[in-house]
Write a protein that holds these residues in place. Structure first.
Motif, PDB file in Angstrom:
ATOM      1  N   LYS A 239     -57.554   8.406 -35.414  1.00  0.00           N
ATOM      2  CA  LYS A 239     -55.798   8.133 -36.184  1.00  0.00           C
ATOM      3  C   LYS A 239     -54.728   8.285 -35.891  1.00  0.00           C
ATOM      4  N   ILE A 240     -54.003   9.632 -35.319  1.00  0.00           N
ATOM      5  CA  ILE A 240     -52.977   9.790 -35.154  1.00  0.00           C
ATOM      6  C   ILE A 240     -52.997  10.061 -33.432  1.00  0.00           C
ATOM      7  N   PRO A 241     -51.434  10.213 -32.920  1.00  0.00           N
ATOM      8  CA  PRO A 241     -51.324   9.540 -31.568  1.00  0.00           C
ATOM      9  C   PRO A 241     -52.143  11.381 -31.234  1.00  0.00           C
ATOM     10  N   ILE A 242     -51.999  11.973 -30.411  1.00  0.00           N
ATOM     11  CA  ILE A 242     -52.509  12.741 -29.702  1.00  0.00           C
ATOM     12  C   ILE A 242     -51.339  13.795 -29.464  1.00  0.00           C
ATOM     13  N   TYR A 243     -50.537  12.938 -29.040  1.00  0.00           N
ATOM     14  CA  TYR A 243     -48.731  13.925 -28.607  1.00  0.00           C
ATOM     15  C   TYR A 243     -48.331  14.716 -29.745  1.00  0.00           C
ATOM     16  N   TYR A 244     -49.104  14.180 -31.065  1.00  0.00           N
ATOM     17  CA  TYR A 244     -48.697  14.683 -32.382  1.00  0.00           C
ATOM     18  C   TYR A 244     -49.122  15.574 -33.014  1.00  0.00           C
ATOM     19  N   GLN A 245     -50.825  15.684 -32.753  1.00  0.00           N
ATOM     20  CA  GLN A 245     -51.327  16.697 -33.010  1.00  0.00           C
ATOM     21  C   GLN A 245     -51.298  17.990 -32.102  1.00  0.00           C
ATOM     22  N   ILE A 246     -50.745  17.605 -30.687  1.00  0.00           N
ATOM     23  CA  ILE A 246     -50.632  19.076 -29.889  1.00  0.00           C
ATOM     24  C   ILE A 246     -49.229  19.323 -30.393  1.00  0.00           C
ATOM     25  N   LYS A 247     -48.157  18.352 -30.855  1.00  0.00           N
ATOM     26  CA  LYS A 247     -47.489  19.586 -31.061  1.00  0.00           C
ATOM     27  C   LYS A 247     -47.652  20.224 -32.615  1.00  0.00           C
TER      28      LYS A 247
ATOM     29  N   LEU B 224     -51.501  23.377 -19.638  1.00  0.00           N
ATOM     30  CA  LEU B 224     -52.038  22.676 -21.197  1.00  0.00           C
ATOM     31  C   LEU B 224     -52.571  22.034 -21.474  1.00  0.00           C
ATOM     32  N   ALA B 225     -52.145  20.898 -20.650  1.00  0.00           N
ATOM     33  CA  ALA B 225     -53.262  19.545 -19.920  1.00  0.00           C
ATOM     34  C   ALA B 225     -54.712  20.103 -19.308  1.00  0.00           C
ATOM     35  N   VAL B 226     -55.159  20.616 -19.064  1.00  0.00           N
ATOM     36  CA  VAL B 226     -56.173  21.498 -18.441  1.00  0.00           C
ATOM     37  C   VAL B 226     -57.180  21.649 -19.885  1.00  0.00           C
TER      38      VAL B 226
ATOM     39  N   VAL C 244     -55.935  16.594 -21.652  1.00  0.00           N
ATOM     40  CA  VAL C 244     -54.983  15.187 -21.820  1.00  0.00           C
ATOM     41  C   VAL C 244     -53.767  15.423 -20.655  1.00  0.00           C
ATOM     42  N   ASN C 245     -52.943  13.945 -20.518  1.00  0.00           N
ATOM     43  CA  ASN C 245     -52.910  13.716 -19.562  1.00  0.00           C
ATOM     44  C   ASN C 245     -51.032  15.254 -19.931  1.00  0.00           C
ATOM     45  N   VAL C 246     -50.715  15.167 -18.368  1.00  0.00           N
ATOM     46  CA  VAL C 246     -49.694  16.516 -18.849  1.00  0.00           C
ATOM     47  C   VAL C 246     -47.993  15.160 -19.153  1.00  0.00           C
ATOM     48  N   ASN C 247     -48.661  14.087 -19.206  1.00  0.00           N
ATOM     49  CA  ASN C 247     -47.122  13.403 -19.685  1.00  0.00           C
ATOM     50  C   ASN C 247     -46.933  13.514 -21.465  1.00  0.00           C
ATOM     51  N   THR C 248     -48.534  12.989 -21.360  1.00  0.00           N
ATOM     52  CA  THR C 248     -48.787  13.458 -23.373  1.00  0.00           C
ATOM     53  C   THR C 248     -48.643  14.959 -23.897  1.00  0.00           C
ATOM     54  N   VAL C 249     -48.513  16.005 -22.827  1.00  0.00           N
ATOM     55  CA  VAL C 249     -48.239  17.171 -22.917  1.00  0.00           C
ATOM     56  C   VAL C 249     -46.703  17.429 -23.524  1.00  0.00           C
ATOM     57  N   GLN C 250     -46.051  17.025 -22.504  1.00  0.00           N
ATOM     58  CA  GLN C 250     -44.092  17.119 -22.234  1.00  0.00           C
ATOM     59  C   GLN C 250     -43.658  16.445 -23.555  1.00  0.00           C
ATOM     60  N   ARG C 251     -44.708  15.018 -23.726  1.00  0.00           N
ATOM     61  CA  ARG C 251     -43.771  14.579 -24.867  1.00  0.00           C
ATOM     62  C   ARG C 251     -43.772  14.952 -25.954  1.00  0.00           C
ATOM     63  N   ALA C 252     -44.771  15.923 -25.713  1.00  0.00           N
ATOM     64  CA  ALA C 252     -45.132  17.127 -27.598  1.00  0.00           C
ATOM     65  C   ALA C 252     -43.986  18.286 -27.225  1.00  0.00           C
ATOM     66  N   LEU C 253     -44.219  18.601 -26.340  1.00  0.00           N
ATOM     67  CA  LEU C 253     -43.373  19.745 -26.241  1.00  0.00           C
ATOM     68  C   LEU C 253     -41.967  18.804 -26.549  1.00  0.00           C
ATOM     69  N   SER C 254     -41.785  17.409 -25.709  1.00  0.00           N
ATOM     70  CA  SER C 254     -39.884  16.947 -26.190  1.00  0.00           C
ATOM     71  C   SER C 254     -39.142  17.664 -26.839  1.00  0.00           C
TER      72      SER C 254
END
Lengths: 124, 124
Positions: free
Chosen positions: A6-14, A38-40, A44-54
């Motif tokens: 129910k919550i975006p993955i990038y947000y949960q990673i953050k 981190l992606a491994v 999840v995908n690298v871009n998803t990790v990157q979005r959280a990190l950004s």
DNA sequence: TATAGTGTAATAGTAAAATATAACACTAGG
DNA sequence: CCTAGTGTTATATTTTACTATTACACTATA
């Protein structure tokens, strides 16, 4: 890692990284795992990790060094403020959501104490 | 109505209706507003309302009557259980999220009491 | 029986999140 | 200088939520 669909993955990673920093698994100045690692780890995908990190970078929680890695801020005050903010957010959510159910201040505290006591009983 | 863009709208509508029932704005046996009216009130699409209602129907919280409307269940026990479940969910979220931040049982209660007291001071 | 009000469902289109994949930029060390 | 490890960015594709629109099914009533 389990994700709430129910919550975006990038947000949960953050929020996951917030916690790693707050509990000290990632200390000030520490290097984060590489984005690809981190992606491994999180499957999840690298871009998803990157979005959280950004977002963490925008918030000055971590500092990127191109070619080297991402590093936890050295500013302990920032981290302390982050912790307080996250705790307050949680309390506010509980408070507002229970008030919407017509639960009074006193009842909220009572319910919480009961909840904690029941947890202890189950464990023992 | 304001929606949190991190959570599906249909899910927030579902919780909104839960609350309307629990606080008694919608009593057992009451007819819900028409789906098209709800869509207007909440400024969302009819299908989005319907998706929320479909889940409430599956959970036996409301009962549809084709051509007539949707009605709150007459079963007060179901509603009472719903209320308890929602409260417990909230407590559990708080508890787990704060524990992930290394906040102890005692601290959780203290933080909550402080939070509530501070709210009172701000209001006065 | 016609009509207005209701729930229900299908279609098509848009937007956001996430994915797979590839490429580019920088750093450190042999 | 080359290479491995790092961050960064871009493209195309898939999936899900949401929307707009239309149509159908049922009920009550004038």
């Amino acid at each position: 890692m389990k994700f709430d669909d129910k919550i975006p993955i990038y947000y949960q990673i953050k929020n996951y990284i917030y916690r790693e920093i707050i509990v000290g698994k990632l200390a000030p100045g520490d290097k984060l795992p590489a984005v690809r690692q981190l992606a491994v780890d999180l499957t999840v995908n690298v871009n998803t990790v990157q979005r959280a990190l950004s977002e963490l970078i925008s918030e000055k929680i971590i500092e990127p060094q191109r070619g080297k890695g991402n590093f936890v801020t050295e500013d302990k005050d920032t981290i302390e403020k982050l912790k307080k903010m996250l705790i307050t957010e949680q309390l506010q959510d509980l408070y507002e959501n229970l008030h919407k159910l017509n639960v009074s201040d006193e009842e909220i505290v009572n319910y919480l104490e009961n909840y904690i006591n029941e947890r202890k009983q189950v464990q023992s």
